[in-house]
Motif scaffolding. Structure first.
Motif, PDB file in Angstrom:
ATOM      1  N   GLU A 308      42.070  27.251  46.729  1.00 22.28           N
ATOM      2  CA  GLU A 308      40.651  27.199  47.059  1.00 22.28           C
ATOM      3  C   GLU A 308      39.813  27.900  45.987  1.00 22.28           C
ATOM      4  OE1 GLU A 308      39.755  26.815  51.753  1.00 22.28           O
ATOM      5  OE2 GLU A 308      40.254  28.818  51.026  1.00 22.28           O
ATOM      6  N   MET A 309      38.588  27.405  45.785  1.00 25.84           N
ATOM      7  CA  MET A 309      37.625  28.038  44.894  1.00 25.84           C
ATOM      8  C   MET A 309      36.442  28.479  45.747  1.00 25.84           C
ATOM      9  SD  MET A 309      35.772  26.526  41.477  1.00 25.84           S
ATOM     10  CE  MET A 309      37.369  26.268  40.709  1.00 25.84           C
ATOM     11  N   VAL A 310      36.188  29.776  45.798  1.00 21.85           N
ATOM     12  CA  VAL A 310      35.217  30.352  46.719  1.00 21.85           C
ATOM     13  C   VAL A 310      34.175  31.129  45.925  1.00 21.85           C
ATOM     14  CG1 VAL A 310      34.881  31.908  48.676  1.00 21.85           C
ATOM     15  CG2 VAL A 310      36.941  30.506  48.545  1.00 21.85           C
ATOM     16  N   GLY A 311      32.912  30.966  46.298  1.00 19.17           N
ATOM     17  CA  GLY A 311      31.832  31.759  45.726  1.00 19.17           C
ATOM     18  C   GLY A 311      31.437  32.866  46.680  1.00 19.17           C
ATOM     19  N   TYR A 312      31.512  34.109  46.238  1.00 23.50           N
ATOM     20  CA  TYR A 312      31.183  35.275  47.074  1.00 23.50           C
ATOM     21  C   TYR A 312      29.802  35.748  46.638  1.00 23.50           C
ATOM     22  CZ  TYR A 312      32.180  39.565  49.706  1.00 23.50           C
ATOM     23  OH  TYR A 312      32.159  40.587  50.615  1.00 23.50           O
ATOM     24  N   ILE A 313      28.756  35.342  47.340  1.00 26.11           N
ATOM     25  CA  ILE A 313      27.369  35.506  46.900  1.00 26.11           C
ATOM     26  C   ILE A 313      26.654  36.461  47.846  1.00 26.11           C
ATOM     27  CG2 ILE A 313      25.219  34.294  46.356  1.00 26.11           C
ATOM     28  CD1 ILE A 313      26.877  31.760  46.010  1.00 26.11           C
ATOM     29  N   GLY A 314      25.749  37.269  47.260  1.00 28.63           N
ATOM     30  CA  GLY A 314      24.961  38.184  48.055  1.00 28.63           C
ATOM     31  C   GLY A 314      23.998  38.955  47.184  1.00 28.63           C
ATOM     32  N   PRO A 315      22.972  39.596  47.761  1.00 27.05           N
ATOM     33  CA  PRO A 315      22.008  40.366  46.969  1.00 27.05           C
ATOM     34  C   PRO A 315      22.635  41.634  46.400  1.00 27.05           C
ATOM     35  CG  PRO A 315      21.616  40.679  49.309  1.00 27.05           C
ATOM     36  CD  PRO A 315      22.666  39.621  49.203  1.00 27.05           C
ATOM     37  N   ASN A 316      21.904  42.281  45.517  1.00 26.96           N
ATOM     38  CA  ASN A 316      22.384  43.528  44.939  1.00 26.96           C
ATOM     39  C   ASN A 316      22.565  44.576  46.036  1.00 26.96           C
ATOM     40  OD1 ASN A 316      22.278  42.465  42.363  1.00 26.96           O
ATOM     41  ND2 ASN A 316      20.208  43.216  41.953  1.00 26.96           N
ATOM     42  N   GLY A 317      23.681  45.270  45.982  1.00 34.11           N
ATOM     43  CA  GLY A 317      23.974  46.281  46.982  1.00 34.11           C
ATOM     44  C   GLY A 317      24.612  45.758  48.239  1.00 34.11           C
ATOM     45  N   ALA A 318      24.967  44.475  48.254  1.00 37.57           N
ATOM     46  CA  ALA A 318      25.565  43.894  49.461  1.00 37.57           C
ATOM     47  C   ALA A 318      27.039  44.247  49.612  1.00 37.57           C
ATOM     48  CB  ALA A 318      25.394  42.375  49.454  1.00 37.57           C
ATOM     49  N   GLY A 319      27.669  44.781  48.564  1.00 31.02           N
ATOM     50  CA  GLY A 319      29.076  45.171  48.650  1.00 31.02           C
ATOM     51  C   GLY A 319      30.028  44.195  47.993  1.00 31.02           C
TER      52      GLY A 319
END
Length: 455
Positions: A308-319
């Motif tokens: 699988e190819m997964v994108g782990y996206i989130g704002p700055n400081g999201a961990g």
């Protein structure tokens, strides 16, 4: 292996190496010049003759020089903790201490060893000592054990830099300061200082063995008598190991059961309620400090299957970075369960590092000051890649990125090649913003021409 590459890189500029080696020899020789000047005015120092003081200087200086040559790079540990470059070492499948000690290996420090060894040989010629087999064997053992003691002090000081990043000078007071202390007879120092040197224990570097060789008594502040007290913990520890239902046996069995292998139905990456909490201290007054907890990751649960190819996206400081560091074993989760390829990353970071690849914020895992081909050769040995696969992947990378003569340039000028899997086909590859250079053809062409000298 890393140290050998640094030596090879240093010897590329032989004249520069010769000048720095000669400078190191002369600078450290000035310490012995002070002793020469003192004995130009007096016949003895604290009841010791010139040959005896030179013997103390030679044994302490040689031991410290060997420790500084092998472990001197640990002084940069505080800087690496501050700028985050220590994570690069933690991503490689090799012991952290060996990597940090071999990084930027400075062969010029051999000038200190050569100077102290020269003084030691000179003192042996001048000394009038009744040599016995025990004393002959004790002389090299003294130098080796002294280097081990100095190296241990450097390792302890480097460990303290994880909490106190600017405390390198405190460590230097025990290493460089201890070397200067041991170059002079213990009789000229206060008894409290001598007793403290026995506690550290710097006195065992040269004072106690050298005084035995010279036939002199041990310093008044040091106790050399043997104690016949039997350690109380031995019987209880042996009993806990021997008992079939002991705590150690249960822990070992549980760990073997957890790490026995990866289930066919288990995701390649599996997180179940993973949490990470940091403790932050803020100054609330002249002395008082407030302590609060910051939850960087709060109960994350997900799984990633093979392929699988997964994108782990989130704002700055999201961990996001904190999660990736827990997946690679750099950070230990505060709670929850985490597995990557059936391995607990926090327990077996080195084993896991052989099976995954990570790029953090354009920070290459190669060696910036070494040629690109040499860095890949180090990765080849470190990851234990079969020769045929290594040559195949390296040729593909050179052809795909049109490296050509860039393979002989330093990795600092070829950072864009760090994202290429030239050494192995990793089971898992985690990247953060690793496509900057490869997506800009103009920047790629300009940098290649500028760094490699092509017109």
């Amino acid at each position: 292996m890393v140290a050998a590459m640094w030596i090879r890189s240093t010897m590329t500029y032989r004249l520069s190496f010769a000048l720095t080696l000669f400078t190191s020899f002369c600078v450290t020789f000035f310490d012995f010049v002070v002793i020469l000047l003192m004995f130009g005015r007096v016949e003895g120092l604290g009841g010791f003759s010139f040959a005896e003081v030179a013997f103390l200087y030679g044994t302490a200086g040689t031991a410290f020089g060997i420790a500084d040559l092998t472990m001197g790079s640990l002084q940069r540990m505080g800087k690496r903790v501050r700028d985050g470059s220590l994570d690069t070492f933690l991503m490689r499948p090799a012991p952290l201490l060996a990597q940090v000690a071999a990084d930027k290996f400075a062969l010029r420090r051999f000038g200190r060893v050569a100077q102290a060894l020269l003084v030691l040989v000179w003192s042996l010629v001048l000394l009038d000592v009744a040599w016995t087999p025990v004393k002959v064997v004790l002389l090299p053992v003294t130098v080796v054990c002294g280097a081990v003691i100095f190296g241990a002090v450097m390792v302890i000081g480097a460990s303290a830099l994880f909490w106190i990043q600017d405390a390198a000078e405190v460590t230097n007071s025990f290493t460089y300061g201890g070397n200067t202390l041991l170059q002079y007879p213990p009789s000229i120092f206060a008894q409290e200082l001598v007793r403290g040197s026995c506690t550290v224990p710097l006195a065992f570097v040269s004072w106690l063995p050298a005084l035995y060789v010279l036939g002199r008594p041990a310093p008044a502040g040091c106790r050399t008598g043997r104690r016949s007290r039997r350690p109380r913990w031995r019987s209880s520890a042996a009993g806990s190991r021997a008992s079939p239902g002991g705590r150690g046996s249960a822990r070992t069995d549980r760990r073997e059961a957890e790490d026995s292998g990866m289930s066919s139905t288990e995701p390649f990456i599996h997180l179940d309620g993973v949490e990470k909490t940091f403790t932050v201290r803020r100054r609330a007054g002249l002395v008082r400090r407030e302590k609060r907890e910051v939850r960087a990751v709060d109960g994350i649960s997900f799984g990633v299957e093979r392929g699988e190819m997964v994108g782990y996206i989130g704002p700055n400081g999201a961990g996001k970075s904190t999660t990736i560091k827990m997946l690679t074993g750099i950070l230990t989760p505060s709670g929850g369960r985490l597995r990557v390829a059936g391995i607990d990353p926090s327990r077996e970071r080195t084993r896991l590092a052989r099976r995954i690849g990570v790029v953090f914020g354009q920070r290459t895992t190669l060696w910036w000051d070494l040629p690109l081909r040499d860095s890949y050769a180090l990765m080849h040995r470190m990851y234990r890649i079969p020769d045929a696969r290594y040559r195949e992947n390296l040729g593909r990378c050179v052809e795909l990125l049109d490296l050509g003569s860039c393979s002989t340039c330093r990795c600092g000028s070829s950072r864009w090649a760090s994202g290429c899997a030239a050494t192995s086909r990793r089971r898992c590859c985690t990247t953060r913003r690793c496509c900057t250079w490869t997506s800009r053809r103009s920047a790629w062409t300009w940098c290649r021409r500028r760094r490699c000298g092509s017109s």
